[in-house]
Design a protein around this motif. Sequence first.
Motif, PDB file in Angstrom:
ATOM      1  N   ALA A 596      15.284  -2.149  -5.350  1.00 38.51           N
ATOM      2  CA  ALA A 596      16.087  -1.975  -4.484  1.00 38.51           C
ATOM      3  C   ALA A 596      15.253  -2.292  -3.158  1.00 38.51           C
ATOM      4  CB  ALA A 596      16.694  -0.506  -4.369  1.00 38.51           C
ATOM      5  N   THR A 609      13.138  -7.267   8.429  1.00 35.91           N
ATOM      6  CA  THR A 609      12.595  -6.963   6.797  1.00 35.91           C
ATOM      7  C   THR A 609      11.958  -5.417   6.880  1.00 35.91           C
ATOM      8  OG1 THR A 609      10.311  -7.476   7.597  1.00 35.91           O
ATOM      9  CG2 THR A 609      12.027  -9.153   6.732  1.00 35.91           C
ATOM     10  N   SER A 611       9.226  -4.607   6.237  1.00 37.00           N
ATOM     11  CA  SER A 611       7.719  -4.431   6.609  1.00 37.00           C
ATOM     12  C   SER A 611       7.632  -4.179   8.205  1.00 37.00           C
ATOM     13  CB  SER A 611       7.109  -6.120   6.592  1.00 37.00           C
ATOM     14  OG  SER A 611       7.384  -6.697   5.359  1.00 37.00           O
ATOM     15  N   ILE A 614       9.664   0.063   8.079  1.00 33.71           N
ATOM     16  CA  ILE A 614       8.949   1.124   7.026  1.00 33.71           C
ATOM     17  C   ILE A 614       7.840   1.687   7.950  1.00 33.71           C
ATOM     18  CG2 ILE A 614       7.753   1.940   5.035  1.00 33.71           C
ATOM     19  CD1 ILE A 614      11.020   1.751   4.657  1.00 33.71           C
ATOM     20  N   LEU A 655       8.998   4.769  -2.728  1.00 35.30           N
ATOM     21  CA  LEU A 655       9.175   5.811  -2.218  1.00 35.30           C
ATOM     22  C   LEU A 655       7.901   5.834  -1.245  1.00 35.30           C
ATOM     23  CD1 LEU A 655       9.232   8.808  -4.748  1.00 35.30           C
ATOM     24  CD2 LEU A 655      10.903   8.163  -2.993  1.00 35.30           C
ATOM     25  N   SER A 656       8.203   6.190   0.157  1.00 36.97           N
ATOM     26  CA  SER A 656       7.057   6.244   0.929  1.00 36.97           C
ATOM     27  C   SER A 656       6.214   7.424   0.818  1.00 36.97           C
ATOM     28  CB  SER A 656       7.729   6.374   2.531  1.00 36.97           C
ATOM     29  OG  SER A 656       8.022   7.437   2.725  1.00 36.97           O
ATOM     30  N   LYS A 737       2.612  -1.922 -11.735  1.00 36.97           N
ATOM     31  CA  LYS A 737       3.139  -3.189 -11.114  1.00 36.97           C
ATOM     32  C   LYS A 737       2.087  -4.062 -10.320  1.00 36.97           C
ATOM     33  CE  LYS A 737       7.441  -4.271  -8.481  1.00 36.97           C
ATOM     34  NZ  LYS A 737       8.516  -4.000  -7.696  1.00 36.97           N
ATOM     35  N   ARG A 740       1.484  -8.664  -5.736  1.00 34.07           N
ATOM     36  CA  ARG A 740       1.608 -10.288  -5.581  1.00 34.07           C
ATOM     37  C   ARG A 740       0.380 -10.894  -5.220  1.00 34.07           C
ATOM     38  NH1 ARG A 740       5.655  -9.686  -1.796  1.00 34.07           N
ATOM     39  NH2 ARG A 740       4.264 -10.219  -0.071  1.00 34.07           N
ATOM     40  N   GLU A 773       4.761  -8.859  -9.913  1.00 32.14           N
ATOM     41  CA  GLU A 773       5.732  -9.297  -8.819  1.00 32.14           C
ATOM     42  C   GLU A 773       5.135 -10.333  -8.092  1.00 32.14           C
ATOM     43  OE1 GLU A 773       5.832  -5.728  -6.027  1.00 32.14           O
ATOM     44  OE2 GLU A 773       3.759  -6.308  -5.254  1.00 32.14           O
ATOM     45  N   VAL A 775       6.264 -13.539  -8.670  1.00 26.41           N
ATOM     46  CA  VAL A 775       6.214 -14.730  -9.565  1.00 26.41           C
ATOM     47  C   VAL A 775       7.070 -15.834  -8.846  1.00 26.41           C
ATOM     48  CG1 VAL A 775       6.530 -15.506 -11.917  1.00 26.41           C
ATOM     49  CG2 VAL A 775       5.754 -13.250 -11.355  1.00 26.41           C
ATOM     50  N   GLN A 793       9.173 -10.284 -11.967  1.00 25.89           N
ATOM     51  CA  GLN A 793       9.940 -10.231 -10.691  1.00 25.89           C
ATOM     52  C   GLN A 793       9.486 -11.348  -9.484  1.00 25.89           C
ATOM     53  OE1 GLN A 793       9.765  -6.398  -8.776  1.00 25.89           O
ATOM     54  NE2 GLN A 793      10.989  -7.209  -6.878  1.00 25.89           N
ATOM     55  N   PRO A 800      15.625 -11.319  -3.476  1.00 29.04           N
ATOM     56  CA  PRO A 800      16.481 -10.081  -3.429  1.00 29.04           C
ATOM     57  C   PRO A 800      17.999 -10.423  -2.804  1.00 29.04           C
ATOM     58  CG  PRO A 800      14.315  -9.715  -2.339  1.00 29.04           C
ATOM     59  CD  PRO A 800      14.683 -11.150  -2.657  1.00 29.04           C
TER      60      PRO A 800
HETATM   61  N1  LIG Z   1       9.313   2.996   1.331  1.00 30.26           N
HETATM   62  C1  LIG Z   1      10.243   1.717   1.189  1.00 30.26           C
HETATM   63  N2  LIG Z   1       9.536   0.787   0.992  1.00 30.26           N
HETATM   64  C2  LIG Z   1      10.297  -0.311   1.200  1.00 30.26           C
HETATM   65  C3  LIG Z   1      11.664  -0.294   0.763  1.00 30.26           C
HETATM   66  N3  LIG Z   1      12.356  -1.468   0.932  1.00 30.26           N
HETATM   67  C4  LIG Z   1      11.303  -2.375   0.897  1.00 30.26           C
HETATM   68  N4  LIG Z   1      10.049  -1.705   1.001  1.00 30.26           N
HETATM   69  C5  LIG Z   1       8.734  -2.147   1.250  1.00 30.26           C
HETATM   70  O1  LIG Z   1       8.641  -3.003   2.079  1.00 30.26           O
HETATM   71  C6  LIG Z   1       8.020  -4.145   1.791  1.00 30.26           C
HETATM   72  C7  LIG Z   1       8.434  -5.462   2.127  1.00 30.26           C
HETATM   73  O2  LIG Z   1       9.552  -5.735   1.466  1.00 30.26           O
HETATM   74  P1  LIG Z   1      10.522  -6.739   1.410  1.00 30.26           P
HETATM   75  O3  LIG Z   1      10.286  -7.571   2.621  1.00 30.26           O
HETATM   76  O4  LIG Z   1      11.733  -6.587   0.994  1.00 30.26           O
HETATM   77  O5  LIG Z   1       9.697  -7.648   0.392  1.00 30.26           O
HETATM   78  C8  LIG Z   1       9.698  -7.661  -0.860  1.00 30.26           C
HETATM   79  C9  LIG Z   1      10.279  -8.728  -1.663  1.00 30.26           C
HETATM   80  O6  LIG Z   1      11.223  -9.504  -0.740  1.00 30.26           O
HETATM   81  C10 LIG Z   1       9.071  -9.690  -1.841  1.00 30.26           C
HETATM   82  N5  LIG Z   1       9.260 -10.416  -2.938  1.00 30.26           N
HETATM   83  C11 LIG Z   1       9.897 -10.396  -4.236  1.00 30.26           C
HETATM   84  N6  LIG Z   1       9.238 -11.574  -4.795  1.00 30.26           N
HETATM   85  C12 LIG Z   1       8.607 -12.409  -3.743  1.00 30.26           C
HETATM   86  C13 LIG Z   1       7.930 -13.755  -3.922  1.00 30.26           C
HETATM   87  O7  LIG Z   1       8.195 -14.374  -5.189  1.00 30.26           O
HETATM   88  N7  LIG Z   1       7.221 -14.158  -3.214  1.00 30.26           N
HETATM   89  C14 LIG Z   1       7.110 -13.542  -1.968  1.00 30.26           C
HETATM   90  N8  LIG Z   1       6.379 -14.018  -0.895  1.00 30.26           N
HETATM   91  N9  LIG Z   1       7.812 -12.188  -1.876  1.00 30.26           N
HETATM   92  C15 LIG Z   1       8.330 -11.538  -2.771  1.00 30.26           C
HETATM   93  O8  LIG Z   1       7.989  -8.495  -2.201  1.00 30.26           O
HETATM   94  C16 LIG Z   1       8.409  -7.174  -1.773  1.00 30.26           C
HETATM   95  C17 LIG Z   1       8.554  -6.414  -2.768  1.00 30.26           C
HETATM   96  O9  LIG Z   1       7.429  -5.747  -2.811  1.00 30.26           O
HETATM   97  P2  LIG Z   1       7.126  -4.544  -3.701  1.00 30.26           P
HETATM   98  O10 LIG Z   1       7.791  -3.472  -3.117  1.00 30.26           O
HETATM   99  O11 LIG Z   1       5.570  -4.215  -3.519  1.00 30.26           O
HETATM  100  O12 LIG Z   1       7.418  -4.824  -4.999  1.00 30.26           O
HETATM  101  C18 LIG Z   1       7.461  -3.718   0.695  1.00 30.26           C
HETATM  102  O13 LIG Z   1       6.211  -3.356   0.168  1.00 30.26           O
HETATM  103  C19 LIG Z   1       8.510  -3.096  -0.001  1.00 30.26           C
HETATM  104  O14 LIG Z   1       7.794  -2.257  -1.311  1.00 30.26           O
HETATM  105  C20 LIG Z   1      12.336   1.048   0.837  1.00 30.26           C
HETATM  106  O15 LIG Z   1      13.655   1.225   0.706  1.00 30.26           O
HETATM  107  N10 LIG Z   1      11.488   1.983   1.102  1.00 30.26           N
END
Ligand SMILES: Nc1nc2c(ncn2[C@@H]2O[C@H](COP(=O)(O)O[C@H]3[C@@H](O)[C@H](n4cnc5c(=O)[nH]c(N)nc54)O[C@@H]3COP(=O)(O)O)[C@@H](O)[C@H]2O)c(=O)[nH]1
Length: 821
Positions: A596, A609, A611, A614, A655-656, A737, A740, A773, A775, A793, A800
């Motif tokens: 999510a 976004t 980023s 948060i 979770l933060s 996990k 990336r 993550e 990929v 993922q 997403p």
């Molecule tokens: N505490 C919370 N943190 C949250 C929540 N929702 C998101 N986040 C954190 O924000 C960081 C940025 O998230 P986001 O911009 O959504 O980026 C995620 C994906 O969109 C991105 N992603 C996924 N696949 C790829 C890919 O192939 N290439 C690429 N360049 N980016 C990709 O990665 C982010 C997911 O990261 P992760 O969580 O580490 O799996 C991010 O740190 C989020 O965790 C929230 O509700 N609460």
Amino acid sequence: MAPRGFSPAARAYLMQRPEVLAMGWLPRVPDRERDALESWASSYYRSPFQIVDAGPDNLPQPAARRPVYYPALLVEPDDRTLVLGRDFMSEAKRADALGRALATGKAVATAPLRVSRERTLAIHLLQAATSAGVAGPPPGVLVLTVEIDRHLAQALQQAAFPDLLVAFSDITPDAAPIPMLDNIGRSWREVDYTRQLAFGGRTYQLRLAPTPAYLYENAGWQSWFVLTGGLLLTGLLGALLLVVSGERAQIKAQVRDSTARLREREARLEAILNNAADAIITVDHAGLLLSANAAAAVLFGHAPEQLPGIHLDQLLDLPEGEIHGVLARLARSDASERELAGVARNGARFPLSISVSEVPLAGEDMFVCVIHDLTEQRRAQEHIHRLAHHDTLTGLENRLSLTQHLEQLLAQARRNGHSVALLFLDLDHFKKINDSMGHQAGDMLLIAVAQRLRELLRDVDVIARLGGDEFIVVMEGALTPELVGTVAIRIVQSLSTPYDIGGKIVHSGASVGCAMFPGDADSAETLMRHADTAMYAAKSEGRGNFQFFSQAMNAATHERVMMENRLWQALGENQFELYLQPQVSLGSGDVVGAEALLRWHHPELGMVTPSRVIPIAEESNLIFALGDWVLVRATEVLAEWRRDGMQTLRLAVNLSARQCQGRELLPRLDQLIARAGIDPALLELEITESTAMRDPEATRGLLRELRERGIHVAIDDFGTGYSSLSYLKLFAIDRIKIDRGFVTDIETDANDAAIVTATVSLAHSLGLTVVAEGVETAYQSSFLRSRGCDEAQGYLFARPMPAAEFRSFMQAARARPAVVP
Ligand SMILES: Nc1nc2c(ncn2[C@@H]2O[C@H](COP(=O)(O)O[C@H]3[C@@H](O)[C@H](n4cnc5c(=O)[nH]c(N)nc54)O[C@@H]3COP(=O)(O)O)[C@@H](O)[C@H]2O)c(=O)[nH]1
């Protein structure tokens, strides 16, 4: 009583009462019986007896004829103060008393009279005789002549209090006062003690005054005199009354009792004075000590017997001026003016408060001074002031003191055209040191930092600790940015030198932000805020450096505040959405779950976004409300999936750090899971490695609680933090996990490839599954699969997407055979 029995009875009475000069019997003689009486008395006394009047020069002459006579018929002793045959009716003062005695039947006194040839001053006491059952006027009157000064002298002697002088007067209003005794020898003064006594139809006044010797010795204790005078007077008056009534035993008892009480009162007063906590001294008009109590001797360090005779200015730093005037002024002054410095015998000065009373005594003024030592009070005040204005741990100024000091320095700079530089310091890694080494080590580090700052800066510079690991330095003067920059660099360098904390070497450092008056700010509050902004900029530049404030920074801060407001508004207006990104099994190619991810649709900014969202939410309390919104929405999605036949899909939620620290998380999860009616095992919480390692012990507790509830946990961004393998073993987690950052360069960076391989193998050895993550390519996917990575993922599988889109995605995925790219 027969005439012959009178003389022996009277003599026996008079022998016991020297102050009673004579006793006599005055029979009532109607004129018709005069001749018979004179003839009977002539034969009784064997010499011619006549009823006589007082003639010129008080010489007796035959009484003029009148209806009734009261002549002195029986007199003892013979002819001294009562003249045989003299009719009391023939002289005005005596006739007046006689008339009152006959009319009232009570003892009556004459006004003072000169009696006898020696012209002794006395009073006659008259008591009419009554015959029980016989009607008509009394048959006669008994008369006593009392020498009043002898009586008073005797009463004083019996009181055994020789230090009082006495004056006694008849002040009955029928005539001018008649002095009867006066050994005071001067007119009335305030210090004299006077009492009135009514007896025998007359009014007397007794006045007491201290002897000069008594005054000198007891000058300080005027109250003693008042007390003792009062007591003595009571005894004396009682004695007078009782003498008159003839009760000698009672007189003695009364006087003895008064004297004993007096002595006891004196002793008690002396004990009170000597046990008083405050010093009490008496001083004469020239400033010489007359007396001092025990506390005074202790306070000033002199032997008690040395104090009398010392000049007051040897004990106190007195205001300028002639001593009498100074003391009189102190007596009238208010409390603040009565705080002086005391001088102990060893020369040490100490604070005291003095209360002075002016006592006019025997023609000269005397001062009673009560002195209270303020040393302890001042110490306590200083301690309280210190507590209020200083940081108890480091001894530096605290926020309150800094604010006051800063205002003063700004005012000073405005006056002198100077500058003020405010340096905002934040320690690097303090929280980590505190968490890993304990609070005691944290405290030692803060103390060491304070010490280094003290050594580095000038005495005139202000050094304060705001709390936590934030310090402030303020400098005022002809400052240039170069000079301030040099100081800031020295601070950064000094604080980055390793610390020895309880035998362990600890590395810290500081990020320093600097703002200057008047260039950057014109008020204390803005100066602090801008230095704080600069400090954040220094921190984000990579810690261990310093930054001057700039308007650009201000704009960034402004934007942060704006964003925070917008985010609160967004929550209220439902502008957030949860996007879902599929997670795929690398073995089967099936979608096994989703992550999510928060999205914000801003009406003007468009899609924002997480980023950007948060970090701002983390810095404010918004993260709790926002995190809760995500959890509510995530449990709703799981419930929707169950309804839509996707009941095996797992949903990962981020979770933060601050959410993990709060106490509300676990009960809230229980509530949401129960409300949505979902399987807790389908909910996976992602905690970043750095969040988990911030307080490993607390994390352990949280993870255990989550495991007990059946909720899964994944460590996010694995490989980017400081994970200790020993902790990883202890944490109740289900999945790792891989960040990336390692996946992206698998193809080109042998190190990353090795790290990913090792991480998969390590995780499996600990019984954990692995998700990779980010990929994006088929190569990455096949590499990960070849290394045994369980799931992946990334954009390769899907970006997403909104929940509705995810449902369609799943339907489409189920409709075609699963293929792993
Ligand atoms: N505490 C919370 N943190 C949250 C929540 N929702 C998101 N986040 C954190 O924000 C960081 C940025 O998230 P986001 O911009 O959504 O980026 C995620 C994906 O969109 C991105 N992603 C996924 N696949 C790829 C890919 O192939 N290439 C690429 N360049 N980016 C990709 O990665 C982010 C997911 O990261 P992760 O969580 O580490 O799996 C991010 O740190 C989020 O965790 C929230 O509700 N609460």
